[in-house]
Design a protein around this motif. Sequence first.
Motif, PDB file in Angstrom:
ATOM      1  N   GLY A 287      32.306  46.704  45.674  1.00 48.22           N
ATOM      2  CA  GLY A 287      30.971  46.391  46.354  1.00 48.22           C
ATOM      3  C   GLY A 287      30.999  45.107  47.088  1.00 48.22           C
ATOM      4  O   GLY A 287      31.945  44.440  47.702  1.00 48.22           O
ATOM      5  N   ARG A 288      29.956  44.287  46.762  1.00 53.08           N
ATOM      6  CA  ARG A 288      29.949  42.788  47.154  1.00 53.08           C
ATOM      7  C   ARG A 288      30.151  41.995  45.911  1.00 53.08           C
ATOM      8  O   ARG A 288      29.647  40.846  46.029  1.00 53.08           O
ATOM      9  N   CYS A 320      39.266  35.575  55.531  1.00 55.62           N
ATOM     10  CA  CYS A 320      39.005  36.905  55.764  1.00 55.62           C
ATOM     11  C   CYS A 320      37.578  36.991  56.105  1.00 55.62           C
ATOM     12  O   CYS A 320      37.417  37.866  57.134  1.00 55.62           O
ATOM     13  N   LEU A 321      36.768  36.444  55.452  1.00 57.88           N
ATOM     14  CA  LEU A 321      35.166  36.548  55.913  1.00 57.88           C
ATOM     15  C   LEU A 321      35.143  36.022  57.366  1.00 57.88           C
ATOM     16  O   LEU A 321      34.432  36.546  57.883  1.00 57.88           O
ATOM     17  N   ALA A 330      35.600  45.089  55.409  1.00 57.90           N
ATOM     18  CA  ALA A 330      36.485  45.035  56.058  1.00 57.90           C
ATOM     19  C   ALA A 330      37.284  43.734  55.533  1.00 57.90           C
ATOM     20  O   ALA A 330      38.127  43.590  55.416  1.00 57.90           O
ATOM     21  N   ALA A 331      36.400  42.531  55.726  1.00 55.29           N
ATOM     22  CA  ALA A 331      36.724  41.315  55.225  1.00 55.29           C
ATOM     23  C   ALA A 331      37.483  41.355  53.659  1.00 55.29           C
ATOM     24  O   ALA A 331      38.387  41.024  53.267  1.00 55.29           O
ATOM     25  N   LEU A 332      36.599  42.112  52.876  1.00 55.77           N
ATOM     26  CA  LEU A 332      36.936  42.236  51.515  1.00 55.77           C
ATOM     27  C   LEU A 332      38.112  43.039  51.288  1.00 55.77           C
ATOM     28  O   LEU A 332      38.869  42.839  50.278  1.00 55.77           O
ATOM     29  N   ALA A 338      45.630  41.141  51.046  1.00 53.95           N
ATOM     30  CA  ALA A 338      46.371  39.933  50.861  1.00 53.95           C
ATOM     31  C   ALA A 338      46.771  39.462  49.460  1.00 53.95           C
ATOM     32  O   ALA A 338      47.761  38.664  49.326  1.00 53.95           O
ATOM     33  N   ARG A 339      46.015  39.546  48.528  1.00 56.11           N
ATOM     34  CA  ARG A 339      45.953  38.893  47.345  1.00 56.11           C
ATOM     35  C   ARG A 339      46.466  39.787  46.035  1.00 56.11           C
ATOM     36  O   ARG A 339      47.084  39.382  45.083  1.00 56.11           O
ATOM     37  N   VAL A 340      46.228  40.884  45.925  1.00 55.22           N
ATOM     38  CA  VAL A 340      46.576  42.002  44.826  1.00 55.22           C
ATOM     39  C   VAL A 340      48.049  41.868  44.632  1.00 55.22           C
ATOM     40  O   VAL A 340      48.371  41.627  43.460  1.00 55.22           O
TER      41      VAL A 340
END
Length: 396
Positions: A287-288, A320-321, A330-332, A338-340
Motif C-alpha cells: 500500500g502506502r 521514482c516518486l 506506479a512510483a512505488l 529497481a531495488r528488490v
Amino acid sequence: MSLSTSSSRPLDIVIIGAGIGGLSAGIALQQSGHRVRLFDRVPQLTPAGAAISIWPNGVNVLEKLGLGEAIKAASGDMLAMSYNTAQGELLTRFSLQPLYQAVEQCACPIARTALQGILLEACGPEHVTLGVTCEAVQALADGVRVTFSDGQQIDADLVIAADGTHSRLRNHVVGQEVQRQYCGYVNWNGRIDAAQDLAPANEWTQFVGDHKRVSLMPMGNDQLYFFFDVPLPGNSANVREGYRDELGVHFADWAEPVRKLIERLDTAVVSRVEIHDMAPIGSFVKGRVVLLGDAAHPMAPDLGQGGCQAMEDAWVLARCLEADAQDLKAALASYDAARVERTAQIMQRARARSDVTHGREPEQTQAWYQELAAETGERVIAGLAKTAMGGGAWLD
C-alpha cells in the motif's frame, strides 16, 4: 484504496527511523519538494558502530545530495589495501587507484558520528522527533495513519520504514513474521588513534587466519577504524569489561600489530555485535508503506554495502516518486523493481563472502587464503567495481 496523487502535488511523508537511510531519504525527498517528518525511537541519535566504509556507489549518492565535499573532508584517505597472515606475513598489497579510476569515484571510510552529523544538518534537525516509537499503521481511503507511542496520530500520504535491522514494520509489509539469521560470527569494532606500528595511515590493513579476521582502516581525524571477527556460537557472553581479555585469548599468537591493538583498546568505545542477516524478501511495498535500508535488506557487513544500499534506496525512491508524480502506485512499483533484485544479489554475495571468510566450509576458507597469496588486486577490484556500478539507470 487508491494510490493516485493529484498532478505533481508534494507528498506528506512520514519516515520511521533517523539513521543513514532515513536521513538520506529525508534529504532527497525534501529536495524534491515533499514535506518530510522523521521519527526515531532512540532518545538521542548515537549511531551504532564506530565507522562505516562508504564505497564509491554510496559516495556517488551523497554527491547527488550535495554532500560530497563535506563527506570527503571528514573521511579517511584510503589509497591501498593489504592482507596479511595471522602471524603478520604479507599475502598481498595493492593500490585502490585502479578501482577509483574505473568507477570515477573514491571510497570514504568515515566516523559514523561525522556522517550522521552531516546528514542531520542537511535534513534539518527540526524535522526529526526522537524518543517515540511507531506502534501501528492503518490504511485510509487516500492515505495512511501512523500511531505513535506518545499517543499522537499522524495522517500522511506515504510512510517510509527505515527503522533498521530490527524493523517493526517489516512484518507488516511482508505479511508474515520474518526471522533474521545468525551469520555465525561476532564482530568487535571501535576507533583508535592512528599509529604506524598498527597500520599504514592510508591503507586498509587486514590480518586473516583460523577463520578470524582483524581489520584496520583510516577513518579520518587521525584515527583508525578497527574490527575483530571471531566465529562463535550465537548468544555467547557479552561482558564489556572482559573484551580485552577475551580478544587476547582469541588472538594470543597473532602478529604484533594485532596484539598492540588489543593492548591499546578503550573498551568503553568498543561495540560487540553478533552479526545477522536475512533471506531476501519479494517486495518492499505494501500500500502506502515502503521499506528502506536495513528494514528491507539487512545484510552481512562483509561487502561493506549496508549503508551504501540504504543511500541508493533513498535516492531511487525520490527519483521514482518524481518520475511518476501523478501515480503513487506506479512510483512505488518502480522502486520495488529497481531495488528488490539489486539488494537481494548483494545480500547473497555478502553472505557468501561471510561464509568464506569465517570458515563455514573450512576447505573454501583455506583455498581463499591461498588465493590471497597470489592476488594482484585485479580480482578484488573487479568485484568492488561490479558492486559500485550495478545500481541501474536510476543511479546514473
